[in-house]
Design a protein around this motif. Sequence first.
Motif, PDB file in Angstrom:
ATOM      1  N   LEU A 192     -51.565  26.394 -19.512  1.00 21.34           N
ATOM      2  CA  LEU A 192     -51.212  26.409 -18.267  1.00 21.34           C
ATOM      3  C   LEU A 192     -50.591  27.816 -17.483  1.00 21.34           C
ATOM      4  O   LEU A 192     -50.892  27.981 -16.462  1.00 21.34           O
ATOM      5  N   GLY A 193     -50.113  28.300 -18.247  1.00 23.14           N
ATOM      6  CA  GLY A 193     -49.464  29.661 -17.803  1.00 23.14           C
ATOM      7  C   GLY A 193     -48.040  29.813 -18.514  1.00 23.14           C
ATOM      8  O   GLY A 193     -48.042  29.555 -19.704  1.00 23.14           O
ATOM      9  N   TYR A 194     -47.407  30.960 -18.014  1.00 27.24           N
ATOM     10  CA  TYR A 194     -46.593  31.602 -18.996  1.00 27.24           C
ATOM     11  C   TYR A 194     -45.117  31.709 -17.798  1.00 27.24           C
ATOM     12  O   TYR A 194     -45.591  31.878 -16.574  1.00 27.24           O
ATOM     13  N   TYR A 195     -44.133  31.757 -18.705  1.00 29.47           N
ATOM     14  CA  TYR A 195     -42.690  31.875 -17.998  1.00 29.47           C
ATOM     15  C   TYR A 195     -42.212  33.316 -18.690  1.00 29.47           C
ATOM     16  O   TYR A 195     -42.081  33.434 -19.830  1.00 29.47           O
ATOM     17  N   ILE A 196     -41.663  34.103 -17.704  1.00 25.51           N
ATOM     18  CA  ILE A 196     -41.143  35.419 -18.213  1.00 25.51           C
ATOM     19  C   ILE A 196     -39.576  35.271 -17.960  1.00 25.51           C
ATOM     20  O   ILE A 196     -39.040  34.955 -16.711  1.00 25.51           O
ATOM     21  N   ASP A 197     -38.985  35.755 -18.930  1.00 27.01           N
ATOM     22  CA  ASP A 197     -37.432  35.719 -18.795  1.00 27.01           C
ATOM     23  C   ASP A 197     -36.873  37.172 -19.134  1.00 27.01           C
ATOM     24  O   ASP A 197     -37.652  37.931 -19.948  1.00 27.01           O
ATOM     25  N   ARG A 198     -35.828  37.283 -18.458  1.00 22.81           N
ATOM     26  CA  ARG A 198     -35.101  38.687 -18.560  1.00 22.81           C
ATOM     27  C   ARG A 198     -33.837  38.458 -19.055  1.00 22.81           C
ATOM     28  O   ARG A 198     -33.202  37.523 -18.831  1.00 22.81           O
ATOM     29  N   CYS A 199     -33.133  39.616 -19.617  1.00 22.57           N
ATOM     30  CA  CYS A 199     -31.567  39.474 -19.946  1.00 22.57           C
ATOM     31  C   CYS A 199     -31.385  40.962 -19.921  1.00 22.57           C
ATOM     32  O   CYS A 199     -32.114  41.907 -20.404  1.00 22.57           O
ATOM     33  N   GLU A 200     -29.969  41.138 -19.581  1.00 16.72           N
ATOM     34  CA  GLU A 200     -29.596  42.688 -19.711  1.00 16.72           C
ATOM     35  C   GLU A 200     -29.100  43.037 -20.891  1.00 16.72           C
ATOM     36  O   GLU A 200     -28.539  41.999 -21.700  1.00 16.72           O
ATOM     37  N   VAL A 201     -29.236  44.028 -21.385  1.00 14.96           N
ATOM     38  CA  VAL A 201     -28.994  44.406 -22.806  1.00 14.96           C
ATOM     39  C   VAL A 201     -27.314  44.317 -22.845  1.00 14.96           C
ATOM     40  O   VAL A 201     -26.620  44.789 -21.979  1.00 14.96           O
ATOM     41  N   GLY A 202     -27.018  43.755 -23.973  1.00 20.96           N
ATOM     42  CA  GLY A 202     -25.417  43.359 -24.095  1.00 20.96           C
ATOM     43  C   GLY A 202     -25.105  41.926 -23.740  1.00 20.96           C
ATOM     44  O   GLY A 202     -23.769  41.377 -23.942  1.00 20.96           O
ATOM     45  N   ASP A 212     -40.891  31.281 -10.729  1.00 17.15           N
ATOM     46  CA  ASP A 212     -40.700  29.810 -10.644  1.00 17.15           C
ATOM     47  C   ASP A 212     -41.756  29.113 -11.176  1.00 17.15           C
ATOM     48  O   ASP A 212     -41.653  27.937 -11.588  1.00 17.15           O
ATOM     49  N   ASN A 213     -42.979  29.467 -10.910  1.00 16.41           N
ATOM     50  CA  ASN A 213     -44.284  28.770 -11.090  1.00 16.41           C
ATOM     51  C   ASN A 213     -44.859  29.865 -12.276  1.00 16.41           C
ATOM     52  O   ASN A 213     -44.934  30.939 -12.371  1.00 16.41           O
ATOM     53  N   PRO A 214     -45.333  28.866 -13.113  1.00 15.17           N
ATOM     54  CA  PRO A 214     -46.009  29.773 -14.344  1.00 15.17           C
ATOM     55  C   PRO A 214     -47.237  30.586 -13.806  1.00 15.17           C
ATOM     56  O   PRO A 214     -48.228  30.100 -13.085  1.00 15.17           O
ATOM     57  N   VAL A 215     -47.418  31.786 -14.697  1.00 20.26           N
ATOM     58  CA  VAL A 215     -48.579  32.580 -14.280  1.00 20.26           C
ATOM     59  C   VAL A 215     -49.543  32.275 -15.513  1.00 20.26           C
ATOM     60  O   VAL A 215     -49.064  32.573 -16.552  1.00 20.26           O
ATOM     61  N   LYS A 216     -50.719  32.544 -15.089  1.00 27.10           N
ATOM     62  CA  LYS A 216     -51.877  32.345 -16.234  1.00 27.10           C
ATOM     63  C   LYS A 216     -52.317  33.854 -16.473  1.00 27.10           C
ATOM     64  O   LYS A 216     -52.598  33.986 -17.712  1.00 27.10           O
ATOM     65  N   TYR A 217     -52.015  34.826 -15.744  1.00 27.25           N
ATOM     66  CA  TYR A 217     -52.513  36.182 -16.032  1.00 27.25           C
ATOM     67  C   TYR A 217     -51.405  36.804 -16.870  1.00 27.25           C
ATOM     68  O   TYR A 217     -50.089  36.843 -16.742  1.00 27.25           O
ATOM     69  N   ALA A 218     -51.948  37.332 -18.005  1.00 24.07           N
ATOM     70  CA  ALA A 218     -51.012  37.803 -19.123  1.00 24.07           C
ATOM     71  C   ALA A 218     -50.430  39.346 -18.583  1.00 24.07           C
ATOM     72  O   ALA A 218     -50.225  40.135 -19.582  1.00 24.07           O
ATOM     73  N   ARG A 219     -50.005  39.244 -17.351  1.00 19.80           N
ATOM     74  CA  ARG A 219     -49.270  40.653 -17.015  1.00 19.80           C
ATOM     75  C   ARG A 219     -48.558  40.074 -15.586  1.00 19.80           C
ATOM     76  O   ARG A 219     -49.359  39.586 -14.907  1.00 19.80           O
ATOM     77  N   GLY A 233     -30.241  51.550 -12.917  1.00 21.96           N
ATOM     78  CA  GLY A 233     -29.537  51.925 -14.030  1.00 21.96           C
ATOM     79  C   GLY A 233     -29.278  51.112 -15.069  1.00 21.96           C
ATOM     80  O   GLY A 233     -28.546  51.433 -16.114  1.00 21.96           O
ATOM     81  N   ARG A 234     -29.620  49.999 -15.079  1.00 16.39           N
ATOM     82  CA  ARG A 234     -29.265  48.610 -16.075  1.00 16.39           C
ATOM     83  C   ARG A 234     -30.610  48.599 -17.017  1.00 16.39           C
ATOM     84  O   ARG A 234     -31.633  48.758 -16.412  1.00 16.39           O
ATOM     85  N   SER A 235     -30.206  48.222 -18.181  1.00 20.07           N
ATOM     86  CA  SER A 235     -31.271  47.832 -19.207  1.00 20.07           C
ATOM     87  C   SER A 235     -31.452  46.457 -19.497  1.00 20.07           C
ATOM     88  O   SER A 235     -30.477  45.729 -19.239  1.00 20.07           O
ATOM     89  N   TYR A 236     -32.928  46.197 -19.413  1.00 23.36           N
ATOM     90  CA  TYR A 236     -33.032  44.964 -19.777  1.00 23.36           C
ATOM     91  C   TYR A 236     -34.298  44.723 -20.838  1.00 23.36           C
ATOM     92  O   TYR A 236     -34.730  45.763 -21.265  1.00 23.36           O
ATOM     93  N   VAL A 237     -34.147  43.633 -21.252  1.00 25.83           N
ATOM     94  CA  VAL A 237     -35.318  43.209 -22.252  1.00 25.83           C
ATOM     95  C   VAL A 237     -35.922  41.949 -21.785  1.00 25.83           C
ATOM     96  O   VAL A 237     -35.471  41.285 -21.108  1.00 25.83           O
ATOM     97  N   PHE A 238     -37.133  41.619 -22.284  1.00 21.81           N
ATOM     98  CA  PHE A 238     -37.827  40.451 -21.765  1.00 21.81           C
ATOM     99  C   PHE A 238     -38.654  39.751 -22.819  1.00 21.81           C
ATOM    100  O   PHE A 238     -38.659  40.450 -23.963  1.00 21.81           O
ATOM    101  N   ARG A 239     -38.602  38.372 -22.482  1.00 17.57           N
ATOM    102  CA  ARG A 239     -39.511  37.551 -23.531  1.00 17.57           C
ATOM    103  C   ARG A 239     -40.564  36.800 -22.625  1.00 17.57           C
ATOM    104  O   ARG A 239     -40.347  36.687 -21.555  1.00 17.57           O
ATOM    105  N   VAL A 240     -41.383  35.909 -23.328  1.00 23.49           N
ATOM    106  CA  VAL A 240     -42.200  35.271 -22.695  1.00 23.49           C
ATOM    107  C   VAL A 240     -42.774  33.839 -23.425  1.00 23.49           C
ATOM    108  O   VAL A 240     -42.476  33.852 -24.699  1.00 23.49           O
ATOM    109  N   ARG A 241     -42.552  32.719 -22.646  1.00 19.49           N
ATOM    110  CA  ARG A 241     -42.962  31.566 -23.117  1.00 19.49           C
ATOM    111  C   ARG A 241     -44.457  30.930 -22.514  1.00 19.49           C
ATOM    112  O   ARG A 241     -44.491  31.206 -21.217  1.00 19.49           O
ATOM    113  N   ALA A 242     -44.901  30.152 -23.538  1.00 15.70           N
ATOM    114  CA  ALA A 242     -46.420  29.629 -22.751  1.00 15.70           C
ATOM    115  C   ALA A 242     -46.011  28.151 -22.663  1.00 15.70           C
ATOM    116  O   ALA A 242     -44.888  27.661 -23.321  1.00 15.70           O
ATOM    117  N   LEU A 243     -46.794  27.796 -21.727  1.00 12.83           N
ATOM    118  CA  LEU A 243     -46.675  26.444 -21.322  1.00 12.83           C
ATOM    119  C   LEU A 243     -47.912  25.194 -21.119  1.00 12.83           C
ATOM    120  O   LEU A 243     -48.935  26.092 -20.886  1.00 12.83           O
TER     121      LEU A 243
END
Length: 1463
Positions: free
Chosen positions: A413-423, A432-439, A448-458
């Motif tokens: 049905l879509g994807y959730y994108i999560d972010r986390c600051e490095v460290g 809030d709502n799942p996105v179906k587009y893979a972008r 100035g802050r560093s981030y990493v991301f991950r994705v989960r499918a629903l």
Amino acid sequence: MCLGWQRSRPFKKLYHLESVLISAQVCFGTTYSDFYVFSQSLKTSVKTKKGQEVKLSPLPKRAKRTYLAMDKDKEVIGYVVPVFRANHDVVRGLMETQEEDATEEGINYVAMRNLFVRDAKEALQVRVEKKTRTKHVRESAERLQFDRTEWMEFRKKMNPDKLTHRPEFIVKPRGQTVWEGRTVRLHCTVAGWPKPRIAWYKNNVLIDAKAHPEKYTVESNYNMHSLEIKNCDFLDTAQYYASALNVKGEASSAATVVVKSRYNGFCPEHGVTFQTSIIDQFEVAFGREGETLSLGCTIIIFPTVKKYQPEVVWYRNSVPLKPSKWVHTHWSGERAVLTLTHLNKEDEGMYTVRVNTKSGFDTYSAYVFVRDADVEVEGVPVAPLDVRCHDVNKDYVVVTWKQPAVEGSSPILGYYIDRCEVGAHHWTQCNDNPVKYARFPVTGLVEGRSYVFRVRALNKEGVSRPSRVSEAVVAMDPSDRARLRAGPSAPWTGVIRFTEEDPTVGVVPGEPTDVIVTEATKSYVVLAWKPPVQRGHEGVMYYIEKCVSGSDTWQRVNTGMPVKSPRFALFDLAEGKSYSFRVRCCNSAGVGEPSESTGEITVGDKLDQPSAPGTPVPTRNTDTSVVVFWGASKDAKQLVGYYIECSVVGTDVWTPCNNKPVKQTRFVCHGLNTGLNYVFRVKAVNAAGYSQCSSTSDAVVVQAAISVPGEPTGVTQLEAVNDYMVMSWTPPLNNGGAEIRGYFIDYRTVKGDHFGKWHEMNERALTTTSYKAENLKENLFYQFRVRAMNMAGVSKPSVPSKALECKEWTITVPGAPVGLYVLEVRDTSAVVLWEPPVFDGRSSVNGYYLDIKDASVGEEGWKAVHEKTNKSKFMKVENLNAGTFYVFRVRAQNIVGVGKPSAVLGPILAQTRPGTKEIYVDVDDEGVISMFFECSEMKAGSEFVWYKNYQEIVDTSRLTIINKEGKSRAIFNSPSLEDLGTFSCVVTNTDGISSSYTLTEEGLLRLLDLSHEHKFPVIPFKGEMAMELLEKGRVRFWTQLEKFTPACQVEYVFNDAIIEEGKKYTMKFDKSTGIIEMFMDSLEVTDEGTFTFNLVDGKAKGTTSLVLIGEEFRELQRKSEFERAEWVRKQGPHFVEYLDFTVTEECDVLLKCKIGNVKAETEIIWSKDSIEIAEDDEDSKKIERKDGELTFNIGKVKKGRKKPSAKDISKQDTGIYEVFLRDERGKDKSSFSLTDTGYQAVMNELFRVIANSSTQIQVVSTESGIILYSMVTYYDENLRVGWLHKDAKLAASERVKSGVTGEQLWLKINEPTEKDKGKYTMDIFDGKDGVKRVLELGVWEEITPTALAHPCVSYLDRARVVGGLPDVVAIQEGKSLNLTGNVWGEPLPEVCWVKNEKELTSDDHYKLKFEHGKFASITIATVTTADSGKYALVVKNKYGTEAGEFTVSVYNPEEEEGKEKKD
């Protein structure tokens, strides 16, 4: 513009000083004291025509320095940091040198001056006139429109940023191909401002010319840049990049350099040609997410050069791998290992190891598949993969990913994108709502802050596990990132002007340009634009406005806070509606004019899902893989790749073949099951989602594809005549999965070092492995080569033979054997086979010799496998070393001699193939003898071929062969001695899979016996029928079966008559244990005969019997009757153990018995010689009862008694002792005869106990000599004791005497001499043989008196009490006692006095003295009755210890008189 990056260029002075000052005031936003005169000249009021004075609004004064950016409504919109500041002197100097520095003014400054000059003039020329409101509004609108048009035209003409632009390659570096050892130079010309910095890269690795000046030289002159590579070698073959970078951006250009060796692989540096071999290669591997996988291979570089190591590089999908926390590489000098820790689907792909040497390179590749980890909830999708970040800005980034291969039990049905600051460890969900587009554009980042991301499918079932995290990115402006990567800027020769600015009176930024919609989906729209040309000295931020189609109302989207990045994502738009968008810039001076509108944009997905791919076409590849082809999706945009799925025919269960999408339209699906039918389908995927699945392919059976055969080997000459030669060769080991249909032979002439062209000799394929090459010229040399052919095509040619001369042979010995090949290769053995030579010589061949050699040694390493000739055309070579390469050759022999050796076979590695199985022989339940052979590596066209003595079996009268599903069975039709020999089985179209079994006469007889047992099976017994007597005299017949089925039945037979269960017989068959039992209550005379158990279990039978006749039966009958009587006896009081005797360690003689089943009222009566022992008899005291045990103590020795009393055992104790048990249940009796025989047995047991209680012989010295003695527990006068000296019996004399004192057995020797030395033995009779105690009496001087069993000591030197002390002293109470003892000893002895075994010390009561070393005295003052006791004078030296004992008795006269009167 207050800060200008300018070049010196002349221009005319356009404005007078006053306008310059006004423009400077507006530009700098300052009213310093330096401008005081000028500011006083400005009018603060004017007069109208009517003479009225009107005050003008004063120019704004700076009340407080601020860095807050505000719009026209005075709303705070951001924070601005001024670029440069300067003091008053700098500004004043700028005005004073206006004339002379006019030529140095930059275009930026001119633009600022022209921009504000009109406003400055209007400020000086103020006119007041009356206007109507309508006219005022109309003029204001016209002026506003004119100002906007004028500004736009002006900025187009006077763009200050035209001087600064990103790098551009005017001349790009060109690729070159050079010879090894030459120098190559790459050139390029780059334009750009500021002047860009140039960096050179080799295969994406920065080249550090300063660290390697001997290899690289980098030069940069007048925008001309060059890279010089010196002394090129093979490792310099690579792709080189020139990268140019400045604050406006970067550009790069690539060139390929290829270095060729003019030495054809020869390395002149080391003087060798390196040859690379990659062995022990890794195969196609399968891993699972989260696991660790290692790939490794052994690399052999020949020859070995000291301190030289090759370069080992690993690739994934042709991209070099760099060490990271996910990737570890190791090179030990021999083995290269790649370890992938915590596998993810991103790790799937084709892995290649490349070995680079200075003579070339070698590669090996294999695919790695990564399967999904098990899902936590059934039906949820698996994790997405390949999460990446793009278009990173100050507060914005675009996150992309790839959809997984498995959607789960329902579509995603879509994807959730999560972010986390490095460290940090806290993950924040971005949508809030799942996105179906893979972008997905992620906003709201902190600069100035560093981030990493991950994705989960629903999907409907739940959320998948998160993907692997992306690489870390920093939220910052791309130009700042470029400057950070570039390091120090290039040298700059322009002019920098420092001004002091007031951020509250800055320049309002212009409008952005090129506003476009980069992405449009149902969920969001992404806008992008270029920053404004006019932006002042400070950074700008942006407001985004939207307008619904059909209205003129513009609505600000980001009302809370303007954005910093020239990117923005708009959410919450109505799908299907059309919108227009524009952007405004703002800074501390205010909000600028809006940009041009984007035009109407309809909200919806711009990117469609791809169309379904074409129908896949599978083709056979290997035993476990299939190659799948398909047509590409038509008109697919931004295609990510394809997923391939497979299903076993009839199951409708689809399994992904790849977990990482592939872009090509061909894929090899591995990990399939051999022999099964599979169908395939393909689906395409892009950012919009999955396509429909393609049509299902046709079914294909997984088995090896047919390919061209391998090359023939061993091309040798068999015979030569004047105009022809006979050639032979060995068929290829691999026939390509199809039968070899023929061979083609080529030839060429050889003249010295010149080789002619190859020519075909036969147009039609040959069906044999030999050929007569005719029409040759005599004395010419020829070379031959052979190619094999099957239905797939013609193989590569074999290795050419050596140059052979066409000349008639005159030799008399046989030619070389041909057709050598090897079978049954194991760790320690192999079977070598060959064909006889074509040319036998003068006589026929009568034998062969097989030679062997380690492949790593020279020709001198050849040795014969056997000494005697071998008549067969095969031989099994044993005692090989596992892991060693061997080569073989064969020589034929006739009467004349031994011929030339054959062509060398090998090298052959002595190693058992993994999964190798041997032929085994088995006999089935019907007694059929068969040989079995299994092969798990069957390919298409592979067959089982059976041989006897390595000759193919064509006669099926002896064997019947059945092949089925990788298993072959050879059945002996009628096994006999004709079948003896070696049977072997070979699987064709494999790498020599084979095995053999030798059937010997002994083995055949064993198999025939086993066959007979299977044809006529016998139920096995663990033992024959047995019999045992039970309680009550019952008889049990029993046996136990070893193997049987639940259907087994038992028939009980007595003397050929079947007996049934009844009163006399009881039967039992326990099928859980296999025990068969039959019970009889008693044995009668009629029961003499044979008892039999007959068993039937299917067709198996078994019989076991027990014969009871004659004396054996009668003995059993008597025992049965006795056991029955015993049982009856034990129903009442009875004896568990009958009356018997025992002698204790204390030499007590006891009569004892154990009784059972007694009650309190049971009578127990003892008697002797039929006379009852009454309770008042003296002997009744000797009777004891304890825990069911009765004892009668005949003779007992009390402790401390030195002589036997009248109670000791003697002849008077002889007689017959009886015990009676009696009550209402029954009676029992037990007796013991202590008469002649019984009495002697008791005495013998007593002697045994006494003899065994004797201690080792001890020695003690006396005044007259020595005493040898041993202590016993008890002594009886009938005990015989003898002494021996040197094994001769000692005779009694005045000097040597033996005797017994109490429990001491002694031998006394007076005045011992040298003759008395030697072995002394004491022989004590123990009722049988005797117990001996031995003492070796040695040298006197070596004697120590402390050891009991030591040799004798000199009684002259031993410490002694020689006299002076009485035995008893009687003294009246109150008197004083004085005693003196004479002491002797050398050395002088130690002296002490002892009372009652306690040592005395000298005090007022006891006075102890030792004088002159001879006299020891004791004085007891005023004795009392407490002083009575045993005293001793103890003397001691190293030769011994002696005590002079005496007794002191203290009496009171009055008490003595009283006793006499009483008497």
